[in-house]
Motif scaffolding. Structure first.
Motif, PDB file in Angstrom:
ATOM      1  N   VAL A  89       0.869  -1.186   0.000  1.00  0.00           N
ATOM      2  CA  VAL A  89       0.000   0.000   0.000  1.00  0.00           C
ATOM      3  C   VAL A  89       0.896   1.223   0.000  1.00  0.00           C
ATOM      4  O   VAL A  89       1.936   1.233   0.661  1.00  0.00           O
ATOM      5  CB  VAL A  89      -0.926   0.011   1.240  1.00  0.00           C
ATOM      6  N   MET A  90       0.498   2.256  -0.740  1.00  0.00           N
ATOM      7  CA  MET A  90       1.365   3.431  -0.842  1.00  0.00           C
ATOM      8  C   MET A  90       0.550   4.681  -1.108  1.00  0.00           C
ATOM      9  O   MET A  90      -0.526   4.625  -1.707  1.00  0.00           O
ATOM     10  CB  MET A  90       2.384   3.245  -1.966  1.00  0.00           C
ATOM     11  N   TYR A  91       1.057   5.818  -0.628  1.00  0.00           N
ATOM     12  CA  TYR A  91       0.510   7.107  -1.029  1.00  0.00           C
ATOM     13  C   TYR A  91       0.762   7.275  -2.525  1.00  0.00           C
ATOM     14  O   TYR A  91       1.741   6.762  -3.071  1.00  0.00           O
ATOM     15  CB  TYR A  91       1.185   8.243  -0.260  1.00  0.00           C
ATOM     16  N   MET A  92      -0.136   8.019  -3.191  1.00  0.00           N
ATOM     17  CA  MET A  92       0.020   8.179  -4.633  1.00  0.00           C
ATOM     18  C   MET A  92      -0.629   9.482  -5.089  1.00  0.00           C
ATOM     19  O   MET A  92      -1.645   9.918  -4.552  1.00  0.00           O
ATOM     20  CB  MET A  92      -0.631   6.988  -5.353  1.00  0.00           C
ATOM     21  N   TRP A  93       0.001  10.091  -6.072  1.00  0.00           N
ATOM     22  CA  TRP A  93      -0.602  11.230  -6.770  1.00  0.00           C
ATOM     23  C   TRP A  93      -0.286  11.191  -8.255  1.00  0.00           C
ATOM     24  O   TRP A  93      -1.094  11.568  -9.088  1.00  0.00           O
ATOM     25  CB  TRP A  93      -0.121  12.559  -6.180  1.00  0.00           C
ATOM     26  N   ASN A  94       0.881  10.656  -8.613  1.00  0.00           N
ATOM     27  CA  ASN A  94       1.332  10.688 -10.004  1.00  0.00           C
ATOM     28  C   ASN A  94       0.877   9.416 -10.729  1.00  0.00           C
ATOM     29  O   ASN A  94       1.682   8.576 -11.118  1.00  0.00           O
ATOM     30  CB  ASN A  94       2.859  10.816 -10.043  1.00  0.00           C
ATOM     31  N   TYR A  95      -0.423   9.297 -10.918  1.00  0.00           N
ATOM     32  CA  TYR A  95      -0.964   8.092 -11.552  1.00  0.00           C
ATOM     33  C   TYR A  95      -0.500   7.889 -12.991  1.00  0.00           C
ATOM     34  O   TYR A  95      -0.286   6.736 -13.401  1.00  0.00           O
ATOM     35  CB  TYR A  95      -2.495   8.111 -11.467  1.00  0.00           C
ATOM     36  N   PRO A  96      -0.322   8.951 -13.793  1.00  0.00           N
ATOM     37  CA  PRO A  96       0.171   8.719 -15.152  1.00  0.00           C
ATOM     38  C   PRO A  96       1.498   7.971 -15.192  1.00  0.00           C
ATOM     39  O   PRO A  96       1.755   7.197 -16.115  1.00  0.00           O
ATOM     40  CB  PRO A  96       0.314  10.138 -15.717  1.00  0.00           C
ATOM     41  N   SER A  97       2.344   8.182 -14.179  1.00  0.00           N
ATOM     42  CA  SER A  97       3.648   7.518 -14.166  1.00  0.00           C
ATOM     43  C   SER A  97       3.601   6.119 -13.580  1.00  0.00           C
ATOM     44  O   SER A  97       4.392   5.251 -13.961  1.00  0.00           O
ATOM     45  CB  SER A  97       4.656   8.360 -13.365  1.00  0.00           C
ATOM     46  N   TYR A  98       2.672   5.866 -12.655  1.00  0.00           N
ATOM     47  CA  TYR A  98       2.733   4.632 -11.873  1.00  0.00           C
ATOM     48  C   TYR A  98       1.545   3.687 -12.027  1.00  0.00           C
ATOM     49  O   TYR A  98       1.575   2.574 -11.496  1.00  0.00           O
ATOM     50  CB  TYR A  98       2.871   4.980 -10.384  1.00  0.00           C
ATOM     51  N   TYR A  99       0.492   4.095 -12.750  1.00  0.00           N
ATOM     52  CA  TYR A  99      -0.736   3.302 -12.704  1.00  0.00           C
ATOM     53  C   TYR A  99      -0.568   1.872 -13.209  1.00  0.00           C
ATOM     54  O   TYR A  99      -1.278   0.950 -12.773  1.00  0.00           O
ATOM     55  CB  TYR A  99      -1.864   4.013 -13.468  1.00  0.00           C
ATOM     56  N   GLU A 100       0.382   1.644 -14.116  1.00  0.00           N
ATOM     57  CA  GLU A 100       0.572   0.292 -14.634  1.00  0.00           C
ATOM     58  C   GLU A 100       1.096  -0.664 -13.566  1.00  0.00           C
ATOM     59  O   GLU A 100       0.989  -1.878 -13.710  1.00  0.00           O
ATOM     60  CB  GLU A 100       1.512   0.308 -15.839  1.00  0.00           C
TER      61      GLU A 100
END
Length: 406
Positions: A89-100
């Motif tokens: 589980v992780m904090y996230m904001w930059n979905y375009p970079s990490y969503y895959e």
């Protein structure tokens, strides 16, 4: 031979301990191990550890370990996803970079029922999704609002800004303040973050790009040029100042009567004892719509290769629950309608405008979610913006934007 066997035993033991520590091999407690990565630091991490400890105490079958990455967050997340060792589980904001590398959460959300999703502010889901799938549960956010210094307005004899202000109203007030007090009426960034600045284009009925990610025709549209020209004109006319920072320093020092920013500065301004007010961003009178704000939003995501997804989802539900939303007030703006109502957030004049802007800002997708090579495009836009707003250049708006759109 004995030495070789002993070394191998030590290595095996070390590997077992490492697997246990990273949630891959269980633990002596018999609990399912979940790794939780945060980008926070210092006292915020201590506070988060208290909430993690509370979860662990309440669950006999799950044990969460908090990993504070701080400034190395992106590096460690990227490395973990690349090596198959991402936190569960992780904090996230930059979905375009990490969503895959993230687990789609729509099925988990659906199992909780309609009321679960409906309690979150609708606009927040747009910032926690990619390509029609949801990859994060909203945790916190800020929109942008107009901050104003009441003392400077009083000195100049100018009425305070209101929610029905247009940019013409702001310009008139800024000019009157400057003439009466010698103080800059308005401050904005000389090299604004392209992610943030797009909200002004949205407010005027345009954007950086179309749905296909094409800049030409949008970035250099008449509506876009009008926005940039307005900011440059305020600077050239001398009643607004383009700052190297975000404007907070100038506002705190009393060198600017107004600026637009997120809720991050509220605690600092309160500690300073400033006599300030907050209201919504002015609208463009010809656009025929309310002003719009970009969102800086954080969510909680699950790694796609997480081996204990049910346990991870149980923790995500806890971290985004009513209880934790209330606990985080003061460090995060609540994202649940029910908490905003129960805690009287809309009765607090410094916070209410951020929610008004949130409600006005639904239905806009940042260019960073559309353009694949956004990092490069963003760098180019930053250079273009500086050419327009740097007082040593103040280049022609049409020329710069036409060039940047190609």
């Amino acid at each position: 031979m004995k030495r070789k066997v002993a070394v191998m035993c030590v290595l095996a033991l070390s590997a077992t301990m490492a697997l246990s520590a990273y949630g891959c091999g269980g633990s002596d407690s018999g609990k399912t191990q979940i790794r939780f990565a945060t980008w926070d630091v210092a006292e915020n991490v201590d506070f988060q550890q208290e909430l993690v400890d509370k979860f662990n105490e309440e669950h006999d079958d799950i044990e969460v370990t908090l990993e504070a990455y701080g400034d190395e967050f992106d590096t460690k997340i990227s490395s973990g996803m690349g090596s198959g060792d991402a936190p569960d589980v992780m904090y996230m904001w930059n979905y375009p970079s990490y969503y895959e590398g993230l687990e789609p959460l729509d099925d988990y959300i659906a199992e909780e029922g309609d009321e679960y999703k409906a309690d979150f502010y609708e606009t927040l889901w747009d910032y926690n999704s990619m390509d029609g799938a949801t990859y994060g549960i909203p945790i916190g956010f800020t929109t942008h609002c107009l901050f104003y210094n009441r003392d400077i307005f009083d000195e100049a004899g100018v009425e305070y800004p209101t929610e029905d202000w247009t940019w013409e109203d702001l310009q008139a007030a800024a000019q009157e303040i400057n003439e009466a007090t010698g103080t800059a009426g308005f401050a904005f960034m000389m090299e604004p973050d392209p992610y943030d600045f797009e909200m002004y284009l949205w407010s005027n009925g345009t954007a950086y790009c179309d749905e296909e990610g094409t800049l030409d025709g949008s970035l250099n549209s008449d509506e876009s040029k009008e926005v940039f020209q307005m900011f440059q004109d305020m600077e050239e006319d001398g009643y607004a100042v383009a700052t190297e920072g975000d404007g907070t320093d100038e506002f705190r020092a009393g060198n600017a009567a107004m600026y637009i920013y997120g809720s991050w500065s509220i605690d600092t301004l309160n500690e300073d004892g400033m006599n300030y007010g907050v209201t919504t961003i002015p609208a463009f009178s010809d656009a025929g719509q309310d002003s719009v704000s970009i969102l800086s939003s954080s969510g909680l995501s699950m790694a796609a290769d997480c081996e204990n997804k049910e346990a991870a989802w149980e923790f995500i539900k806890y971290w985004t629950s009513t209880e934790c939303n209330i606990e985080r007030i003061g460090t995060e703006l609540p994202v649940l309608n029910s908490v905003v109502d129960s805690e009287g957030i809309m009765e607090q004049e410094e916070y209410a405008p951020f929610y008004t802007m949130l409600e006005q800002s639904a239905g806009h997708t940042p260019a960073s979610f559309i353009i694949e090579d956004w990092s490069q495009v963003s760098e180019n836009l930053s250079l273009s913006f500086e050419q327009i707003f740097n007082p040593s250049s103040l280049m022609d708006v049409d020329e710069v934007l036409d060039g940047a759109a190609q």
